[in-house]
Design a protein around this motif. Structure first.
Motif, PDB file in Angstrom:
ATOM      1  N   PHE A 116     -12.407  33.601 -47.198  1.00 14.39           N
ATOM      2  CA  PHE A 116     -11.946  32.702 -48.250  1.00 14.39           C
ATOM      3  C   PHE A 116     -13.024  31.776 -48.777  1.00 14.39           C
ATOM      4  O   PHE A 116     -12.778  30.993 -49.675  1.00 14.39           O
ATOM      5  CB  PHE A 116     -10.773  31.863 -47.752  1.00 14.39           C
ATOM      6  N   THR A 117     -14.211  31.829 -48.216  1.00 14.41           N
ATOM      7  CA  THR A 117     -15.211  30.872 -48.675  1.00 14.41           C
ATOM      8  C   THR A 117     -15.893  31.325 -49.962  1.00 14.41           C
ATOM      9  O   THR A 117     -16.390  30.511 -50.701  1.00 14.41           O
ATOM     10  CB  THR A 117     -16.273  30.612 -47.605  1.00 14.41           C
ATOM     11  N   SER A 122      -8.808  40.092 -52.581  1.00 14.63           N
ATOM     12  CA  SER A 122      -8.246  39.691 -51.290  1.00 14.63           C
ATOM     13  C   SER A 122      -7.205  40.664 -50.786  1.00 14.63           C
ATOM     14  O   SER A 122      -7.080  40.869 -49.586  1.00 14.63           O
ATOM     15  CB  SER A 122      -7.609  38.312 -51.400  1.00 14.63           C
ATOM     16  N   LYS A 154     -15.628  32.809 -53.779  1.00 18.40           N
ATOM     17  CA  LYS A 154     -14.589  32.659 -54.795  1.00 18.40           C
ATOM     18  C   LYS A 154     -13.727  33.911 -54.802  1.00 18.40           C
ATOM     19  O   LYS A 154     -14.073  34.935 -55.363  1.00 18.40           O
ATOM     20  CB  LYS A 154     -15.218  32.440 -56.164  1.00 18.40           C
ATOM     21  N   THR A 155     -12.599  33.806 -54.156  1.00 13.76           N
ATOM     22  CA  THR A 155     -11.765  34.985 -53.976  1.00 13.76           C
ATOM     23  C   THR A 155     -10.816  35.174 -55.148  1.00 13.76           C
ATOM     24  O   THR A 155     -10.453  34.241 -55.834  1.00 13.76           O
ATOM     25  CB  THR A 155     -10.931  34.859 -52.700  1.00 13.76           C
ATOM     26  N   THR A 156     -10.432  36.392 -55.341  1.00 12.89           N
ATOM     27  CA  THR A 156      -9.440  36.704 -56.350  1.00 12.89           C
ATOM     28  C   THR A 156      -8.335  37.492 -55.679  1.00 12.89           C
ATOM     29  O   THR A 156      -8.524  38.038 -54.603  1.00 12.89           O
ATOM     30  CB  THR A 156     -10.040  37.553 -57.489  1.00 12.89           C
TER      31      THR A 156
END
Lengths: 282, 302
Positions: free
Chosen positions: A34-35, A43, A37-39
């Motif tokens: 999660f560190t 994910s 920039k997740t989408t």
């Protein structure tokens, strides 16, 4: 006010003194999934796919105590977890393991000069900053003229922050952040901003607050600060406290470790058959 | 030198804290969330006024799009429905305007809330403050836009003077229920967007679908004449569970009146509004729980 005479802080009898900060077996874990920039799209694959945990412990097993009247220096190489430690002490990050116990109002001058909102005028930023710091309304308004004067922005105080130069922003940010007098002061590389004149001015200011604060935790790469203004130091490497004690001793150990790391890197580079001149720093 | 304020003079920041690893239960998280907002009301107020100041939302000119946008949108639907599908409904402009305005308020608030936490990443990493104030102030500053949007509604009512009734006094009540519902949604999207940055894209489509599934352009009673609803009466019950079915029907009732049979403005359905209000409170509690649960990770992810 350029030169400030500072007395050596007296040694402190730690036993029996009330603590301002205490951590016990403190650990901070980052979930690397999660560190970045997740989408959602990325994910879903990560989460549904292999449930492989990608954890990274930025801090582990950190136990320390800062008593009232003490100023603690935190030193160590880049990425060792120094700033994370300050964020935990400021209450910004909660520990993933262990306990942190802080007694007193904390103010952190972590990264200065950001300001609060670039679309707003300097004056509005001061009001907003005061609200973020929890200052009472009338207190902020009373402080306003002196903050404006200290930041030395002239007519720019009524224009949006986005028109400021980076130096002006740094001055305003510093003036806002130092307008409160905290019980516990956290400093993260505060003296790295601004021009020479402002650095002098801000250094004097920091020393003044350090003297007024009941406890100080300072992160810096400037070793002269450590030996001059701190009465204890810890060395953090890879998220663990590797040394704790007299500032001079810890600084010396840090110097030795740095040399060793440099030498090891050079040796590794040589072993790999690379030109050492390219790899050697500086 | 700046004379500085002793930080102990601050009333809003706790003087001590103790953070231990481990998870809190839902009830203590929700309770903490309530304290967060109550103790930092002034910060909410500052963030709200700062936001409005920035957008020029404290002036009429800055709100010109709150006036024009619903009117233009109304025009589009008016052309589409009355000319292309050739349906004649008396007073139709007022009918759709009564739904477009609150819907614009909702979508604008949810959109602002979604970016409220992400856009303050720098601050979140520097200062410890309850992050709940961010979506709260985003939604609160939307109220002002909605208030300005009532101006064209009043203008429109000049053309439909026979529909002006005391029931218009229920508007604040309906708006209040919508506000409470919006807050709950705002907490969820604000926290979700931190971890899924493409939530905005998804949200846009969800909201569009939601709009057409809600009785904004049509009235619920109109659906009775459709074959699919006669064959499956359960479908209508499902549609009526939609919060915006309740809200739009209420707005229509007090602004426009009834469609089947055509009649003047009436009482809104207070029972369904009341139920929606209670459900929204639970939604806020759930949103607060999710938000507070994720909050410790914000500083790490941003």
């Amino acid at each position: 006010m350029t030169a400030v005479a500072v007395d050596e802080p007296p040694p402190i009898a730690r036993d029996g003194r009330p603590h301002a900060i205490r951590t016990e077996d403190l650990g901070v874990k980052y979930d690397l999934r999660f560190t970045k920039k997740t989408t959602i799209s990325r994910s879903l694959g990560d989460i549904l796919g292999r449930g492989s945990k990608k954890d990274f412990w930025a801090l582990k097993g950190v136990s320390l105590k800062v008593v009232h009247g003490e100023s603690l220096a935190v030193i160590g190489p880049n990425g060792a977890g120094k700033s994370t430690l300050l964020q935990v002490l400021a209450g910004i990050i909660k520990p993933s393991a262990g306990v942190v116990d802080v007694r007193g109002h904390v103010s952190g001058l972590l990264t200065l000069g950001a300001g609060f909102d670039t679309e707003l005028s300097g004056r509005d930023n001061i009001l907003l900053g005061g609200a973020f710091l929890g200052l009472d309304d009338h207190v902020t308004r009373e402080l306003m003229p002196s903050i404006v004067e200290y930041a030395d922005l002239g007519e720019f105080i009524d224009t949006p922050l986005k028109t400021y130069s980076s130096g002006m922003r740094a001055r305003l940010g510093f003036a806002i952040a130092t307008s409160v007098n905290p019980d516990i002061l956290l400093l993260d590389e505060v003296l790295a901003t601004g021009d020479a004149t402002f650095r002098e001015k801000s250094k004097a200011r920091v020393i003044e607050i350090v003297k007024a604060a009941k406890a100080v935790v300072l992160v810096t790469h400037d070793m002269s600060w450590v030996t001059e203004y701190c009465n204890r130091a810890i060395l953090i490497e890879h998220g663990r406290v590797v040394a704790e004690g007299e500032p001079a001793d810890v600084v010396e150990l840090h110097r030795v470790h740095t040399e060793e790391a440099k030498a090891a890197k050079l040796a590794a580079a040589k072993a790999a058959g690379l030109d050492s001149a390219v790899i050697a720093p500086r | 030198m700046i004379p500085y304020a002793a930080m102990s003079a601050t009333t809003e920041v706790p003087g001590a804290f103790r953070h231990a690893a481990g998870e809190q239960g839902p009830i203590s998280l929700v309770r903490e969330g309530i304290t967060d907002i109550r103790s930092r009301q002034r910060l909410v107020r500052y963030l709200t006024t700062a936001d409005m100041h920035k957008r020029g939302a404290d002036t009429l000119l800055g709100n010109i799009w709150w006036v024009l946008d619903p009117l233009l949108q109304m025009l589009v639907y008016l052309i589409f429905v009355t000319i292309i599908t050739n349906q004649q409904v008396p007073g139709y402009p007022l009918f759709i305007f009564a739904a477009i305005l609150p819907w614009k308020w909702f979508t604008a608030s949810v959109g602002d809330a979604a970016t409220s936490v992400v856009s303050q990443g720098n601050l979140i990493k520097q200062i410890a403050f309850p992050k709940l104030v961010l979506p709260v102030s985003a939604v609160t500053s939307g109220v002002v836009g909605f208030a300005f949007g009532l101006i064209p509604l009043l203008g429109l009512m000049v053309f439909f003077q026979d529909r002006i009734s005391p029931y218009l006094l229920f508007l604040p009540v309906i708006a209040a229920v919508q506000f409470v519902f919006t807050i709950g949604i705002a907490f969820l999207v604000a926290a979700g967007n931190v971890f899924f940055r493409d939530l905005g894209n998804v949200l846009r489509h969800v909201l569009r679908l939601w709009w057409f599934l809600s009785p904004g352009l049509y009235s619920l009673s109109k659906l009775d004449s459709l074959g699919i609803f006669q064959a499956h009466p359960a479908l209508k019950t499902i549609l009526m569970l939609n919060p915006f079915a309740v809200l739009f029907e209420a707005y229509h009732a007090v602004i426009y009146g009834t469609t089947n049979p055509p009649g003047p403005p009436t009482m809104p359905n207070l029972l369904s509004l009341g139920i929606l209000f209670v459900v929204s409170l639970f939604l806020i509690a759930f949103g607060t729980y999710v938000f507070k649960r994720l909050e410790p990770n914000f500083a790490k992810v941003l």
